[in-house]
Write an enzyme that holds these catalytic residues in place. Sequence first.
Site, PDB file in Angstrom:
ATOM      1  N   LYS A  50      42.784 -40.107  -3.720  1.00  0.00           N
ATOM      2  CA  LYS A  50      42.955 -39.112  -4.783  1.00  0.00           C
ATOM      3  C   LYS A  50      42.520 -39.691  -6.123  1.00  0.00           C
ATOM      4  O   LYS A  50      41.848 -39.029  -6.920  1.00  0.00           O
ATOM      5  CB  LYS A  50      44.421 -38.638  -4.838  1.00  0.00           C
ATOM      6  N   GLN A 109      53.532 -37.920  -4.226  1.00  0.00           N
ATOM      7  CA  GLN A 109      53.034 -38.105  -2.852  1.00  0.00           C
ATOM      8  C   GLN A 109      54.189 -38.010  -1.852  1.00  0.00           C
ATOM      9  O   GLN A 109      55.207 -38.693  -2.012  1.00  0.00           O
ATOM     10  CB  GLN A 109      52.326 -39.462  -2.748  1.00  0.00           C
ATOM     11  N   ASP A 152      50.058 -29.356  -6.558  1.00  0.00           N
ATOM     12  CA  ASP A 152      50.183 -29.234  -5.100  1.00  0.00           C
ATOM     13  C   ASP A 152      50.534 -27.796  -4.698  1.00  0.00           C
ATOM     14  O   ASP A 152      50.450 -27.445  -3.529  1.00  0.00           O
ATOM     15  CB  ASP A 152      51.289 -30.172  -4.574  1.00  0.00           C
TER      16      ASP A 152
END
Length: 290
Positions: free
Chosen positions: A53, A97, A120
Site C-alpha cells: 500500500k 490494517q 476502507d
Amino acid sequence: MATIIDGKAVAFEVVASVAKEVATLVEQGLQRPGLAVVLVGDDAASQVYVRNKIRTSEQAGITSIEHRLAADVSQQTLLTLIDELNASDQVNGILVQLPLPDGLDEKLILERISPAKDVDGFHPMNVGALSSGLPSLVPCTPQGCLIMLQQQLGDLSGKHAVVVGRSNIVGKPMAALLLQQSCTVTVVHSRTKNIEQLCAQADILVAAVGRPEMVKASWLKEGAVVIDVGINAQEVDGKRKLVGDVDFADCLAKVSAITPVPGGVGPMTIACLMQNTLIAAKRQLGFSGN
Ligand code: NDP
C-alpha cells in the site's frame, strides 16, 4: 478462448489516473493527498499488505504516513491516535490494517475513524450511504471487482450476478454495487441449500468465500464472467502457493472471462484504496462529486 483479466494492468491504469489527478491538484497549489496507514503488531501478511500500500501510494503521488504500534498497545492509545489522525489537516485517509491483535475491539476502532477519512469504506455511515445510493467511500475490493466487470462487459444492467459470500468487507458491498448497476443479484453463503444450481444461473459470478478452489466448472453457465476474490495459501511440493476460491484450471474452458489468483483482484484492491484517498481528499478540499 476465455479472457484472463489482467488485474495488474487495470490497476496500473487506475493508479496512473489517480497520479495524474494528484499532479493537477499539486500544480494548482493544493495539498498533496495524505494517507495514514496504521499497523498494529507484526502479522507477516499484514506487513506485506502495508508495504504494498505504501509503495503504491508513492506511485500515485500520495503521501503515506505510517504508524506502527506494538501488538500489546492499549485500546485507548490506538483510539487517541485515530482521534489525532481525524483532526490532522495532513491526513485525508485513514487505514487501520486488519486483522487487529486479540484484545482490541475492531468494531469500536473502525467506528472511531471519521467517515470522511474512512478510505476502507467500513464505517457504518459509509455502509448505509452505499446501500442508499448516496455518495460514500466504497470498500476497495468490491469496487475493484466492479471496475474489472465494467471493463469486460460494459453496461451490467439486466445481468444476473451471483455473489458467493456475504461478508461486510466483500460480499455485501459487492451485492450493493451490482444492484446499483441494475444487475439482478443473488447472494449465496454457507447456509444456502442449492448453491450450485444458483451459481449456474450467473452471467457474473463473484466468489469471496475463503475456500480453496471451491467453485468448479460444473457450477457455471457457459460464457459466465468470473471474478475470484479468494486468496488461499496452500503448500504444493513444499512451496507456498496462492489459489483462489475458483478452480481456475477447471473453469477456464467454460467462462468468457476470469480473474487469476494472484494478479486479479488483489492489485485492484490497492489501486482502489488510492482512488478512495483521492476522492476523500477532494471532498475535504470542497470539490463536489468524485
Ligand atoms: P469471510 O470469512 O468474512 O466470509 C466468507 C463468506 O463465505 C461468508 O459469508 C461465508 O458464509 C461464506 N462461505 C464460507 N464457506 C462457504 C461455503 N462452503 N459455501 C458457501 N459460502 C461459504 O471472508 P472475506 O469475505 O473477508 O474474504 C473471502 C476471501 O476473499 C478470502 O479468501 C480472503 O482472503 C479474500 N479477500 C481478498 C481480498 C483481495 O484483495 N483480493 C480482500 C478481502 C478478502 P456465512 O456468512 O454463512 O458464514
